[in-house]
Design a protein around this motif. Structure first.
Motif, mmCIF file in Angstrom:
data_model
loop_
_atom_site.group_PDB
_atom_site.id
_atom_site.type_symbol
_atom_site.label_atom_id
_atom_site.label_comp_id
_atom_site.label_asym_id
_atom_site.label_seq_id
_atom_site.Cartn_x
_atom_site.Cartn_y
_atom_site.Cartn_z
ATOM 1 N N ASN A 139 0.797 -1.218 0.000
ATOM 2 C CA ASN A 139 0.000 0.000 0.000
ATOM 3 C C ASN A 139 0.836 1.276 0.000
ATOM 4 O OD1 ASN A 139 0.900 -0.581 2.612
ATOM 5 N ND2 ASN A 139 -0.769 0.564 3.528
ATOM 6 N N VAL A 140 2.117 1.209 0.304
ATOM 7 C CA VAL A 140 2.946 2.412 0.409
ATOM 8 C C VAL A 140 3.040 3.174 -0.915
ATOM 9 C CG1 VAL A 140 5.258 3.259 0.958
ATOM 10 C CG2 VAL A 140 4.196 1.518 2.393
ATOM 11 N N PRO A 141 3.320 2.527 -2.059
ATOM 12 C CA PRO A 141 3.334 3.295 -3.314
ATOM 13 C C PRO A 141 1.972 3.893 -3.650
ATOM 14 C CG PRO A 141 4.300 1.134 -3.674
ATOM 15 C CD PRO A 141 3.745 1.156 -2.296
ATOM 16 N N PHE A 142 0.904 3.209 -3.283
ATOM 17 C CA PHE A 142 -0.439 3.729 -3.528
ATOM 18 C C PHE A 142 -0.731 4.947 -2.659
ATOM 19 C CE2 PHE A 142 -0.808 -0.549 -5.186
ATOM 20 C CZ PHE A 142 -1.542 -0.357 -6.332
ATOM 21 N N ILE A 143 -0.199 4.957 -1.430
ATOM 22 C CA ILE A 143 -0.370 6.128 -0.566
ATOM 23 C C ILE A 143 0.358 7.329 -1.162
ATOM 24 C CG2 ILE A 143 0.218 7.098 1.690
ATOM 25 C CD1 ILE A 143 -0.331 4.321 2.865
ATOM 26 N N TYR A 144 1.591 7.113 -1.638
ATOM 27 C CA TYR A 144 2.333 8.201 -2.279
ATOM 28 C C TYR A 144 1.619 8.704 -3.527
ATOM 29 C CZ TYR A 144 6.340 7.221 0.736
ATOM 30 O OH TYR A 144 7.163 7.049 1.806
ATOM 31 N N LEU A 145 1.067 7.782 -4.307
ATOM 32 C CA LEU A 145 0.337 8.174 -5.510
ATOM 33 C C LEU A 145 -0.909 8.976 -5.161
ATOM 34 C CD1 LEU A 145 0.163 7.915 -8.609
ATOM 35 C CD2 LEU A 145 -1.211 5.857 -8.231
ATOM 36 N N ALA A 179 -8.344 9.124 -4.449
ATOM 37 C CA ALA A 179 -9.164 8.246 -3.604
ATOM 38 C C ALA A 179 -9.142 6.809 -4.114
ATOM 39 C CB ALA A 179 -10.595 8.767 -3.561
ATOM 40 N N TYR A 180 -9.209 6.637 -5.427
ATOM 41 C CA TYR A 180 -9.133 5.286 -5.998
ATOM 42 C C TYR A 180 -7.802 4.629 -5.689
ATOM 43 C CZ TYR A 180 -13.407 5.412 -8.813
ATOM 44 O OH TYR A 180 -14.699 5.449 -9.231
ATOM 45 N N SER A 181 -6.713 5.374 -5.824
ATOM 46 C CA SER A 181 -5.410 4.764 -5.582
ATOM 47 C C SER A 181 -5.254 4.373 -4.113
ATOM 48 C CB SER A 181 -4.288 5.695 -6.030
ATOM 49 O OG SER A 181 -4.313 6.889 -5.305
ATOM 50 N N LEU A 182 -5.766 5.187 -3.204
ATOM 51 C CA LEU A 182 -5.715 4.816 -1.794
ATOM 52 C C LEU A 182 -6.581 3.585 -1.530
ATOM 53 C CD1 LEU A 182 -4.626 5.616 0.992
ATOM 54 C CD2 LEU A 182 -6.719 6.915 1.313
ATOM 55 N N PHE A 183 -7.753 3.532 -2.132
ATOM 56 C CA PHE A 183 -8.635 2.374 -1.963
ATOM 57 C C PHE A 183 -7.994 1.106 -2.522
ATOM 58 C CE2 PHE A 183 -11.933 -0.312 -3.946
ATOM 59 C CZ PHE A 183 -12.559 -0.757 -2.803
ATOM 60 N N PHE A 184 -7.433 1.192 -3.728
ATOM 61 C CA PHE A 184 -6.800 0.019 -4.336
ATOM 62 C C PHE A 184 -5.633 -0.476 -3.484
ATOM 63 C CE2 PHE A 184 -8.108 1.111 -8.969
ATOM 64 C CZ PHE A 184 -9.388 0.717 -8.686
ATOM 65 N N GLY A 185 -4.840 0.449 -2.961
ATOM 66 C CA GLY A 185 -3.716 0.053 -2.116
ATOM 67 C C GLY A 185 -4.156 -0.606 -0.826
ATOM 68 N N MET A 186 -5.204 -0.074 -0.211
ATOM 69 C CA MET A 186 -5.678 -0.645 1.048
ATOM 70 C C MET A 186 -6.326 -2.016 0.836
ATOM 71 S SD MET A 186 -4.646 1.133 3.384
ATOM 72 C CE MET A 186 -3.645 2.575 3.248
ATOM 73 N N ALA A 210 0.899 -3.850 -12.018
ATOM 74 C CA ALA A 210 -0.009 -3.473 -13.110
ATOM 75 C C ALA A 210 -1.116 -2.554 -12.607
ATOM 76 C CB ALA A 210 -0.603 -4.729 -13.752
ATOM 77 N N VAL A 211 -1.670 -2.857 -11.443
ATOM 78 C CA VAL A 211 -2.705 -1.993 -10.866
ATOM 79 C C VAL A 211 -2.127 -0.614 -10.564
ATOM 80 C CG1 VAL A 211 -4.217 -1.662 -8.880
ATOM 81 C CG2 VAL A 211 -4.064 -3.899 -9.933
ATOM 82 N N LEU A 212 -0.917 -0.572 -10.023
ATOM 83 C CA LEU A 212 -0.285 0.707 -9.699
ATOM 84 C C LEU A 212 -0.015 1.535 -10.950
ATOM 85 C CD1 LEU A 212 0.998 2.528 -7.519
ATOM 86 C CD2 LEU A 212 3.144 1.347 -7.967
ATOM 87 N N VAL A 213 0.491 0.903 -11.983
ATOM 88 C CA VAL A 213 0.819 1.625 -13.219
ATOM 89 C C VAL A 213 -0.444 2.172 -13.875
ATOM 90 C CG1 VAL A 213 1.676 1.319 -15.574
ATOM 91 C CG2 VAL A 213 2.985 0.448 -13.651
ATOM 92 N N PHE A 214 -1.459 1.346 -13.984
ATOM 93 C CA PHE A 214 -2.680 1.813 -14.648
ATOM 94 C C PHE A 214 -3.460 2.811 -13.792
ATOM 95 C CE2 PHE A 214 -2.029 -1.923 -17.343
ATOM 96 C CZ PHE A 214 -2.150 -1.315 -18.581
ATOM 97 N N THR A 215 -3.312 2.741 -12.476
ATOM 98 C CA THR A 215 -3.949 3.749 -11.631
ATOM 99 C C THR A 215 -3.243 5.099 -11.774
ATOM 100 O OG1 THR A 215 -4.546 2.028 -10.064
ATOM 101 C CG2 THR A 215 -4.699 4.266 -9.281
ATOM 102 N N ALA A 216 -1.948 5.069 -12.020
ATOM 103 C CA ALA A 216 -1.167 6.307 -12.106
ATOM 104 C C ALA A 216 -1.412 7.086 -13.393
ATOM 105 C CB ALA A 216 0.316 5.991 -11.985
#
Length: 105
Positions: A11-17, A46-53, A70-76
């Motif tokens: 979840n850490v990269p998703f929090i930064y995103l 909000a989506y990136s935080l939700f996906f990470g959690m 893949a989820v991180l890249v496409f969310t970004a």
């Protein structure tokens, strides 16, 4: 013997995103020079935080690393269709994890 699960902070990269997109959304709110997309940037945050959690709570193992990236890249990517693809990759990750948990081979 039991299989060892190696959790990591997915979840850490998703929090930064999400923080990046929220800051970008606040900047676009006050300056109106960044495409005036304040609600969209806040929603991506909000989506990136939700996906990470979701991934941290249910799929923390390193064996899902390619799907998590893949989820991180496409969310970004701030395009509507990439958010749909990120959701599909998250769905694939959930199905793969449930399939392994229900029917271990």
């Amino acid at each position: 013997m039991y299989k060892k699960v190696e959790p990591w902070g997915v979840n850490v990269p998703f929090i930064y995103l999400s923080i990046f997109y929220w800051v970008f959304g606040v900047i676009s709110l006050f300056t109106h020079q960044v495409y005036d997309q304040h609600p969209y940037f806040m929603m991506i945050g909000a989506y990136s935080l939700f996906f990470g959690m979701v991934q941290r709570l249910f799929f923390p193992a390193k064996k899902y690393f390619p799907l998590q990236v893949a989820v991180l890249v496409f969310t970004a990517i701030p395009v509507h269709y990439s958010q749909v693809v990120a959701s599909l990759f998250l769905l694939v990750e959930e199905i793969a994890a449930l399939k392994i948990r229900i029917c271990p081979t």
